[in-house]
Design an enzyme around this catalytic site. Structure first.
Site, PDB file in Angstrom:
ATOM      1  N   GLU B 269      42.168  53.114   1.938  1.00  0.00           N
ATOM      2  CA  GLU B 269      40.845  52.528   2.186  1.00  0.00           C
ATOM      3  C   GLU B 269      39.836  52.974   1.141  1.00  0.00           C
ATOM      4  O   GLU B 269      38.962  52.219   0.725  1.00  0.00           O
ATOM      5  CB  GLU B 269      40.362  52.871   3.599  1.00  0.00           C
ATOM      6  N   HIS B 272      40.080  50.743  -1.838  1.00  0.00           N
ATOM      7  CA  HIS B 272      39.223  49.548  -1.677  1.00  0.00           C
ATOM      8  C   HIS B 272      37.775  49.902  -2.011  1.00  0.00           C
ATOM      9  O   HIS B 272      37.079  49.163  -2.710  1.00  0.00           O
ATOM     10  CB  HIS B 272      39.285  49.051  -0.222  1.00  0.00           C
TER      11      HIS B 272
END
Lengths: 504, 504
Positions: B269, B272
């Protein structure tokens, strides 16, 4: 087939959704947002506000209000439908009165002025702040002029007041605040004559944040908000906000050396939350899904904080919890000592730190100064002197510098006039409702002592909360207490407490 | 005087602000919102999406794009201005192709279908779910038909793919995924021939949540996102989202009995987030302020997770941290054991739990089934059988029931087709970029081992992140690695790791 009323509802629901999203952007900004997000957040807030406002002032909304009015004609005044049309019409008419350019200039100017205020306050430099304040006042005068002939407005201050207390007039508020001032000043003198009769040492000491947070959580759980309909987070300047009726965000601040900051702030903010959480579900996604006015909103935060939270029964209930969490501080403290500490009265310089008695004089003097400014009786260059004189006269304190005087609040920097009086109106209304609740619930004290707060909450829901913003403040007070706004219950309650504690 | 380009920028900035607010509503919904807020939250989301969409498809936006294009004519292709006009025009044209009624019906139907899917999955009842899936596919066919003659679309699946990988065609993606499948199947067979050669026991055991959270925080801090531009919160299904470029919200999940869930999910994550946080500030509040495509977005989450986070140098770096926090688990574990455990390959039923090798076969089979459905070669009634056959063929596992088979993912229930392939495209692109980064930064491994991740991040920023969404995926891959999309680096890297670990 959608009726015009359905279409009106849908448009108002959109505006309400935008408001909910703005509430979340704001809550997040003050509780969760990493600092890097600040600039973009300002833009996001501005965009959502602008889009909501465009819809509010739209020709379409005006047309739908007219068409829906034909449909709701004949429905009872207090019906959801008639109330929706009535409230929407008034908001639309008010919003339409103000040209977009003036509104934009007010927003821009107040934002610049707030930044100037931060700097001026740091350096205690009123002269640097003066031009911004002048501009704010000038713009608010122009704003007020937009409302000539609207809904009985007569005084230049009426439109400013109306943004927070719809339908309340300047003479009415002046009367209330004068009576309050004239009742509190002798009370203060009586209390002062008793010297340092109250020792609040138990509230000062060392209170680990985690323990305070655990206590705060227990306090809110017991108040009682609906389960699964709230959360509690730390912040710098405590507030409560409703993302929606069943999504209440309470915030608080923890001071490691003083338990009073978090304990009563949490009850105060939860009081706001109880009101929002008590609005009828049928009013969701509409302009009716919010308290009557700021004064009424504040009446509930203050009633829960001061009449429940600083009352004997509640303090007796909570003392064991305090002893459990902070044995060194409260091990030897009895309920009477805690009660006295929680209600200590002492004049001070800063409104935000004032006790519930002297607080009102901070408000009264701000209201009086605002009136003098807008009535043209006070030049802004003379404001610090007027401030300091009034502080000496009403509170008996000497203002050492403007930072701790006229520059202490952000409100005027933000162009907000007509807002301060709602704090004291809230106190007055809270006392009236408290009396009425006591009459309706004869065993209220016993229930509070037993931690049973649901009966009080449910009575308030039935009488007040569920109606949301259907009624004007003057209508609402009649409905809740059966009479007009009246200062005497508040003065009587304050005096009763002072008699007990100070033996005056 | 505002130019047309300024006006276009302002309108696109509004749409972007609405997107940021929606991102926050969504983040809050999955991390902070009390359950009572769910219903109103859905309405708030829908309203903001509708308002943003109205602006996107407006005549005004089309007119401004045309007028601004005249102004930017002659500017370099890669200039911010020309890119803004180009990207806005394509988004506007695509959005205008789809009638509002069809779009509304897709939204409504997929929402109903998702609820039906939850129930069907619980009872493993494909038949109950079938009518909803049929409706979703029918609506997506009609959606695809809207794009006849648009931008070279030829295949019925092209418009579905284009929503996630702009400009990528069905034949191109088919070629990539076929090569991937044909490379991975023999690799899997080779690995399987080694039996249970890898023991990942060190990752399983007892890992207190607080310690995992502390580790996760350290991991993200080191990755390195800009200071003050992110936060990390627990959730059920981990995701990352950008409220704005400098306000990255990373979420993760903690499994008390398995450290892998939080450790590599956080790196994934944060990958990202690194991309979103690396977009040039000048692109803020515009449609250019986001990654190129889902495939590119995923390339970064997977590159950081798999090639950095499961690589030897990183694991050598992090092992002392693991030992410190979880001495019982990692006290006797050496770097080699950790490296092997982190890269264990084992075919399994559930895509979300698959290792990085077999994961791609989960994707390939979904892509192949989607194509067969939209090309009319597979009836939806036969889908479970086709699913189970393919699982046996590609992964060698037997599907015990539809809940753990065709019903495992929410995507199709949500009407999302053309999305799955982006996961594997991300893997392929990640490997190409990883090779290029290694060539550009000869001491990359040493830097990672020393915890110096800034050089890699800065190289990625310069080559990829700062450009945001200026370019199409095919343009971007050329710019970053100097050639077209190519499966071979990924297959080579996977095999190299398998050679080391499994000795194949």
């Amino acid at each position: 087939m959608q009726t015009k009323l359905d279409q009106l509802r849908a448009l108002l629901a959109e505006i309400s959704d935008l408001g909910g999203a703005q509430a979340l952007l704001n809550w997040d900004e003050w509780t969760k947002m990493p600092p890097g997000g600040a600039e973009a957040r300002g833009e996001q807030q501005a965009t959502l506000a602008r889009i909501g406002h465009e819809r509010l002032v739209s020709d379409e909304l005006g047309r739908l209000v007219d068409e829906a009015a034909a449909q709701t004609d004949g429905l009872p005044y207090e019906s959801d439908e008639a109330s929706l049309v009535r409230v929407a019409r008034r908001e639309w008419e008010k919003a339409r009165r103000v040209p977009a350019e003036l509104r934009a200039e007010i927003t821009r100017t107040s934002s610049v002025a707030e930044h100037a205020w931060v700097e001026a306050k740091e350096r205690s430099d009123y002269a640097a702040y003066l031009p911004y304040l002048e501009r704010n006042v000038e713009l608010k005068r122009r704003y007020a002029e937009c409302f000539e002939g609207f809904d009985g407005f007569e005084h230049v201050y009426d439109p400013l007041l109306d943004d927070f207390e719809p339908g309340m007039t300047t003479p009415e508020v002046r009367t209330v605040l004068e009576e309050l001032r004239d009742g509190i000043r002798p009370l203060m003198a009586d209390i002062a004559s008793r010297g340092d009769a109250v020792d609040d040492a138990c509230l000062h000491g060392h209170f680990p944040i985690d323990d305070q947070a655990g206590l705060a959580r227990e306090v809110v759980e017991a108040l009682p908000l609906e389960e699964g309909a709230w959360r509690l987070d730390p912040t710098v300047h405590p507030f409560a906000t409703a993302i929606s009726r069943s999504d209440i965000r309470i915030t608080t601040r923890y001071d490691e050396s003083y338990i009073g900051t978090s304990l009563w702030a949490v009850i105060h903010e939860a009081g706001h939350g109880l009101y929002e959480n008590g609005v009828a579900r049928e009013l969701e996604r509409s302009p009716l899904c919010s308290p009557v006015s700021l004064g009424f909103h504040e009446s509930q935060s203050r009633m829960w904080e001061n009449w429940v939270g600083r009352g004997r029964p509640y303090l007796e209930r909570i003392l064991p919890r305090l002893r459990e969490r902070f044995p060194e501080q409260f091990g030897d403290v009895d309920a009477e000592t805690l009660y006295r500490a929680a209600n200590k009265v002492e004049p001070s310089l800063i409104r935000m730190e004032a006790d519930q008695v002297t607080y009102n004089l901070h408000i009264v003097m701000r209201f009086e100064l605002e009136l003098e400014i807008f009535e043209g009786r006070l030049e802004l260059t003379d404001l610090p002197e007027a401030w300091n004189t009034r502080m000496a006269e009403y509170l008996g304190v000497e203002v050492p510098d403007d930072a701790r005087g006229v520059l202490q609040d952000v409100h005027w920097a933000g162009g907000t006039f007509g807002y301060f009086p709602t704090y004291s109106l809230g106190n007055v209304i809270a006392a009236q409702i408290w009396d009425t609740a006591h009459a309706a619930l004869p065993d209220l004290d016993g229930q509070i002592r037993d931690g049973e707060l649901v009966p009080l909450r449910d009575w308030l829901r039935e009488r007040l909360y569920r109606h949301g913003g259907k009624f004007m403040p003057k209508e609402m007070i009649e409905r809740v207490v059966g009479g007009p706004i009246d200062v005497s219950p508040y003065l009587r309650q304050l005096r009763e407490r002072a008699v007990e504690i100070y033996g005056i």
